[in-house]
Design an enzyme around this catalytic site. Structure first.
Site, PDB file in Angstrom:
ATOM      1  N   GLY A  69      50.411  32.768  35.580  1.00 20.84           N
ATOM      2  CA  GLY A  69      49.152  31.855  35.730  1.00 20.84           C
ATOM      3  C   GLY A  69      48.087  32.406  34.689  1.00 20.84           C
ATOM      4  N   CYS A 322      42.976  39.994  43.586  1.00 20.42           N
ATOM      5  CA  CYS A 322      42.359  40.751  42.196  1.00 20.42           C
ATOM      6  C   CYS A 322      40.916  41.309  42.614  1.00 20.42           C
ATOM      7  CB  CYS A 322      42.008  39.570  41.151  1.00 20.42           C
ATOM      8  SG  CYS A 322      43.157  38.458  41.256  1.00 20.42           S
TER       9      CYS A 322
HETATM   10  C1  LIG Z   1      44.186  29.917  41.419  1.00 17.27           C
HETATM   11  C2  LIG Z   1      44.867  31.079  40.462  1.00 17.27           C
HETATM   12  N1  LIG Z   1      44.957  31.000  39.250  1.00 17.27           N
HETATM   13  C3  LIG Z   1      45.288  31.924  38.413  1.00 17.27           C
HETATM   14  C4  LIG Z   1      46.085  33.171  39.051  1.00 17.27           C
HETATM   15  C5  LIG Z   1      46.682  34.180  38.201  1.00 17.27           C
HETATM   16  O1  LIG Z   1      48.185  34.013  38.322  1.00 17.27           O
HETATM   17  P1  LIG Z   1      49.108  35.326  37.731  1.00 17.27           P
HETATM   18  O2  LIG Z   1      49.057  36.340  38.850  1.00 17.27           O
HETATM   19  O3  LIG Z   1      50.325  34.684  37.700  1.00 17.27           O
HETATM   20  O4  LIG Z   1      48.646  35.667  36.633  1.00 17.27           O
HETATM   21  C6  LIG Z   1      46.047  33.189  40.544  1.00 17.27           C
HETATM   22  C7  LIG Z   1      46.550  34.481  40.861  1.00 17.27           C
HETATM   23  O5  LIG Z   1      46.265  35.075  42.147  1.00 17.27           O
HETATM   24  C8  LIG Z   1      45.328  32.119  41.279  1.00 17.27           C
HETATM   25  O6  LIG Z   1      45.435  32.481  42.535  1.00 17.27           O
END
Ligand SMILES: Cc1ncc(COP(=O)(O)O)c(C=O)c1O
Length: 379
Positions: A69, A322
């Site tokens: 993501g 995060c």
């Molecule tokens: C809404 C949203 N966008 C982006 C991400 C990032 O995704 P990735 O962990 O695959 O980099 C997350 C991850 O928690 C998310 O919840």
């Protein structure tokens, strides 16, 4: 162990893990190689792309595979900025985006772009009227998340798509990483130009993302190099991860209505239970995503609650995986005007279709004991 942290990541489907292992063992060729093993790997890659496209009801050449993501969001935001900077430098987003979006925006601001961060209401939702009012001649991108990762608020993606129909040159980007059970099964709104998914949120492997990139829309690549993914995303493709992702997406969308209904029942039952305590406050709203329930127990910091539940075998998160280690005040709750003394206590339960009511019963018992213990200590 009871796992109620599915917004942070999900457990892989055994079938997807099996695909991942088998492909890594026997189809390990480089899909760009002309030899036999490379050809087989490339066939599997294209087959996976076709399957993902079919599931999302788009064209195979509108699907690009990324590392997750974060990469998808960075690519769309920065790729659009590079592509369109001659036409304008104004971008619209919300104040409750994931850091993959908000930090990309901050980077662009340092390079001279102007970003409007739209507010949300007390339910965590952006107003389409605000989007409309903020549009300018030099707006090049509108970037909104479909489902908020902290509280599960669902943004008016379709309504914003409808109003953007009158502004065909503006790129419309949707971060749908948390939305697989909510949004993706609906046909992608025709006005969406870019939509980002991440496999580890739907029982696929970590490190694989899907980017829907509408045909005819142009943006600069983020990764340049050997020219993989039709020259738009260089780097040797993670064929095993991609094949496992296609399988996980298919399995996730199978009987999707029943899965969503079950998850929603779990969330609503948990909400009813938590609401029965007068020193608990809920931040998720009934019309939000079926899998996320954000709440706080008064005066008990989120990390204390997370660890107390963990000691009893129940895994949850503070509001986002995060920010949880940094102890930040959750950005979404701040934007919803939740006072800091409450938002510091916020935690997030996030369910998956394989969670059970028995697990929820255990949570209820453990929570009841814990809150009694906390009250005794506070007296
Ligand atoms: C809404 C949203 N966008 C982006 C991400 C990032 O995704 P990735 O962990 O695959 O980099 C997350 C991850 O928690 C998310 O919840």
């Amino acid at each position: 162990m009871i796992y109620f942290d599915n917004s942070a990541t999900t457990k892989m489907y055994p079938e997807a893990l099996d695909t991942f292992m088998k492909v890594n063992q026997s189809i390990f060729g480089n899909p760009s190689s002309l030899n036999k093993l490379g050809t087989v790997a490339n066939d599997l890659l294209q087959q996976s792309r076709k399957q993902v496209a079919q599931l999302l009801q788009v064209l195979p050449d509108e699907i690009f595979f990324t590392s997750g993501g974060t990469e998808g969001d960075n690519w769309v935001i920065k790729g659009t900025a590079m592509e369109k900077k001659a036409y304008g430098k104004h971008i619209i987003t919300s104040s409750v985006e994931h850091p993959a979006v908000s930090r990309s925006m901050q980077q662009l601001e340092r390079l001279g772009f102007e970003v409007t961060y739209l507010p949300v209401n007390a339910r965590g939702v952006v107003s389409p009227a605000d989007v409309k009012e903020t549009l300018r001649e030099d707006t090049i991108l509108v970037s909104l998340m479909a489902v908020n990762n902290e509280v599960g608020a669902i943004q008016p993606i379709q309504a914003v798509g409808d109003l953007l129909a009158e502004y065909p040159t503006i790129h419309y980007h949707v971060d749908a990483v948390q939305a697989v059970l909510e949004f993706v099964p609906m046909v992608i709104h025709p006005r969406i130009d870019f939509l980002v998914l991440s496999a580890h949120k739907f029982h696929g492997p970590k490190g694989v993302g899907i980017l829907y990139h509408k045909k005819g829309r142009r943006m600069e690549p983020l990764f340049t190099g050997g020219g993989q993914e039709s020259g738009y995303r260089s780097s040797t493709e993670n064929v095993a991860g991609i094949a496992a992702t296609a399988k996980a997406l298919r399995m996730t969308l199978e009987n999707y209505s029943e899965k969503r209904a079950h998850t929603l029942q779990l969330r609503d039952e948990a909400a009813r239970f938590l609401q029965s305590f007068d020193h608990v406050r809920l931040f998720s709203v009934p019309e939000g995503a079926a899998h996320i329930l954000c709440f706080a127990l008064k005066d008990i910091r989120g990390e204390v609650m997370v660890h107390a539940l963990e000691e009893q075998g129940i895994l949850i998160s503070t509001t986002s995986a995060c920010s949880s280690k940094k102890g930040d005040v959750p950005a979404t709750l701040q934007s919803m005007n939740v006072p800091a003394e409450w938002s510091r206590c916020a935690v997030r339960l996030s369910f998956a279709p394989d969670n059970t009511f028995e697990e929820l019963e255990t949570f209820k018992q453990v929570f009841t004991q814990l809150q009694e213990k906390f009250q005794r200590i506070q007296k």
